[in-house]
Each structure stands twice: as C-alpha cells, then as structure tokens.
Motif scaffolding. Structure first.
Motif, PDB file in Angstrom:
ATOM      1  N   LYS A  82       0.801  -1.242   0.108  1.00 36.73           N
ATOM      2  CA  LYS A  82       0.073  -0.103  -0.001  1.00 36.73           C
ATOM      3  C   LYS A  82       0.761   1.256  -0.038  1.00 36.73           C
ATOM      4  O   LYS A  82       0.495   2.099  -0.536  1.00 36.73           O
ATOM      5  CB  LYS A  82      -0.881   0.055   1.192  1.00 36.73           C
ATOM      6  CG  LYS A  82      -2.219  -0.421   0.871  1.00 36.73           C
ATOM      7  CD  LYS A  82      -3.000  -0.183   2.145  1.00 36.73           C
ATOM      8  CE  LYS A  82      -4.479  -0.329   2.080  1.00 36.73           C
ATOM      9  NZ  LYS A  82      -5.134  -0.249   3.385  1.00 36.73           N
TER      10      LYS A  82
ATOM     11  N   LYS B 145       2.467   1.773  -3.508  1.00 35.00           N
ATOM     12  CA  LYS B 145       1.545   2.588  -4.376  1.00 35.00           C
ATOM     13  C   LYS B 145       1.215   3.902  -4.054  1.00 35.00           C
ATOM     14  O   LYS B 145       1.146   4.694  -5.135  1.00 35.00           O
ATOM     15  CB  LYS B 145       0.174   1.588  -4.198  1.00 35.00           C
ATOM     16  CG  LYS B 145      -0.030   0.253  -5.015  1.00 35.00           C
ATOM     17  CD  LYS B 145      -1.055  -0.316  -4.796  1.00 35.00           C
ATOM     18  CE  LYS B 145      -1.340  -1.750  -5.521  1.00 35.00           C
ATOM     19  NZ  LYS B 145      -2.679  -2.312  -5.336  1.00 35.00           N
ATOM     20  N   LYS B 146       1.066   4.164  -2.745  1.00 38.08           N
ATOM     21  CA  LYS B 146       0.847   5.662  -2.343  1.00 38.08           C
ATOM     22  C   LYS B 146       2.201   6.462  -2.950  1.00 38.08           C
ATOM     23  O   LYS B 146       1.836   7.627  -3.614  1.00 38.08           O
ATOM     24  CB  LYS B 146       0.779   5.904  -0.876  1.00 38.08           C
ATOM     25  CG  LYS B 146       0.286   7.056  -0.559  1.00 38.08           C
ATOM     26  CD  LYS B 146      -0.143   7.206   0.898  1.00 38.08           C
ATOM     27  CE  LYS B 146      -0.701   8.530   1.316  1.00 38.08           C
ATOM     28  NZ  LYS B 146      -1.119   8.532   2.758  1.00 38.08           N
TER      29      LYS B 146
ATOM     30  N   LYS C 227       1.878   6.995  -6.696  1.00 40.21           N
ATOM     31  CA  LYS C 227       0.729   7.954  -7.103  1.00 40.21           C
ATOM     32  C   LYS C 227       1.260   9.309  -7.058  1.00 40.21           C
ATOM     33  O   LYS C 227       1.042  10.219  -7.747  1.00 40.21           O
ATOM     34  CB  LYS C 227      -0.372   7.789  -6.185  1.00 40.21           C
ATOM     35  CG  LYS C 227      -1.414   6.593  -6.879  1.00 40.21           C
ATOM     36  CD  LYS C 227      -2.662   6.705  -6.174  1.00 40.21           C
ATOM     37  CE  LYS C 227      -3.722   5.501  -6.400  1.00 40.21           C
ATOM     38  NZ  LYS C 227      -4.713   5.509  -5.752  1.00 40.21           N
ATOM     39  N   THR C 228       1.886   9.779  -5.900  1.00 38.65           N
ATOM     40  CA  THR C 228       2.095  10.875  -5.381  1.00 38.65           C
ATOM     41  C   THR C 228       3.352  11.600  -6.311  1.00 38.65           C
ATOM     42  O   THR C 228       3.336  12.614  -6.522  1.00 38.65           O
ATOM     43  CB  THR C 228       2.552  11.292  -4.017  1.00 38.65           C
ATOM     44  OG1 THR C 228       3.469  10.301  -3.758  1.00 38.65           O
ATOM     45  CG2 THR C 228       1.529  10.960  -3.055  1.00 38.65           C
TER      46      THR C 228
END
Length: 185
Positions: A3, A6-7, A10-11
């Motif tokens: 998780k 992935k975060k 994304k940022t």
C-alpha cells in the motif's frame, strides 16, 4: 508495505533534481550583488546603508585611493545597497551559489583615486564623485560651460579652504524667521 509503495508512486516526486536541473527562481529573488566599478562614483551610500557591514569604504595608507569592498560572507541580501545607489552600480542578481574554496574569494574590491584640494593639497573626496556632480549639472542645463568651470574650482577645494577663502555660498543666506537665499548676481 505494498500500500505504501502504491501511494508513493501515485504522489510522484516531491523533490527537485537540483544539481542536475536548474531551480525555478521567483522574479524577485535576491541573490549575489553584482557590482560594476565603472558605474560607481564611490559616494559611500551603499556602505552607509548596509546593515551587516558587508560593504566598506576605506582610505589607503598613502591617502591616494579609496577602496570599496564587499564581503559576501557577511551579506544578508537585503538589497539596501541597490536601493540607495545613485548610479545603479549595484544590482542583486539571481545567482545564489556562493561556495568557494578560499575565504579571500568572497571579497570584491575596487580602488578609486582621490581628488586633492587645489589650495592645500589635502585629499578629501573621490574625483569620480565630483565629476559626476558636475556632469549632472551640465546635463540638466542648469549651468553654462563657464559656470561649470567655476563650480569645478569650488568642488575641487576642500571644506576648510572654502571657509578660509569664502567659496561657500553661506554668505548669501539670510537666517531669520524664514530661511531665504538672496538672488545671485
């Protein structure tokens, strides 16, 4: 853990690749002062206005020159020198990388010849400053060529000799309730 990865993906990147790409600076960014000695009249306004004493004006031991000096290690980039300079000889640039190997490389200097009094020969002002004042009077059309020559004699005489020879215009001033100047003849 997946998780978190992935975060992060994304940022995107949160930092800049500074040494490899130039930084985007604001238009009003205040960086290293750029000094142009040819434009400077050595009036000392910048040295008087500098709150960190990064700018100094000192007379040489022989009395023949005045040295203007900027020590970038003390400069706080406040832009006071740029504001008070009458000839725009100092401007703040966008340059901010000031790392050097030797402390001596943080100093910028310029030497200016000193004018000697026509009467007593004492050094008292920078010749470039006197020439600048006379050129301003000539450009504005305030004085004729003959008057400029007379003023040059007055400007190239030290204050003590002016008092002795009455070259100053204080004898034409009437000090009363209101300060007035008599008409010049």
């Amino acid at each position: 853990m997946l998780k978190l990865i992935k975060k992060v993906l994304k940022t995107g990147t949160a930092t800049v690749a500074y040494p490899f790409k130039p930084l985007d600076l604001a238009p009003n960014f205040r960086g290293k002062p750029q000094y142009t000695a040819q434009q400077c009249i050595a009036c000392g306004a910048c040295a008087n206005a500098c709150p960190s004493n990064a700018l100094t004006m000192t007379t040489a031991e022989d009395g023949e020159t005045i040295r203007w000096q900027l020590f970038l290690g003390r400069c706080i980039f406040c832009a006071r020198c740029e504001e008070v300079c009458p000839t725009a000889a100092i401007t703040l640039s966008q340059e901010f990388e000031l790392a050097v190997w030797r402390k001596e490389d943080l100093f910028e200097t310029a030497d200016f010849p000193v004018c000697r009094c026509r009467e007593c020969g004492k050094a008292y002002a920078v010749q470039k400053e006197i020439d600048f004042a006379l050129s301003l009077l000539q450009e504005n059309g305030a004085l004729s060529e003959r008057q400029i020559a007379d003023r040059r004699i007055q400007y190239e005489t030290c204050p003590e000799c002016k008092k002795m020879h009455c070259l100053s215009s204080t004898d034409r001033i009437d000090i009363g309730r209101h300060m007035t100047t008599e008409a010049q003849s």
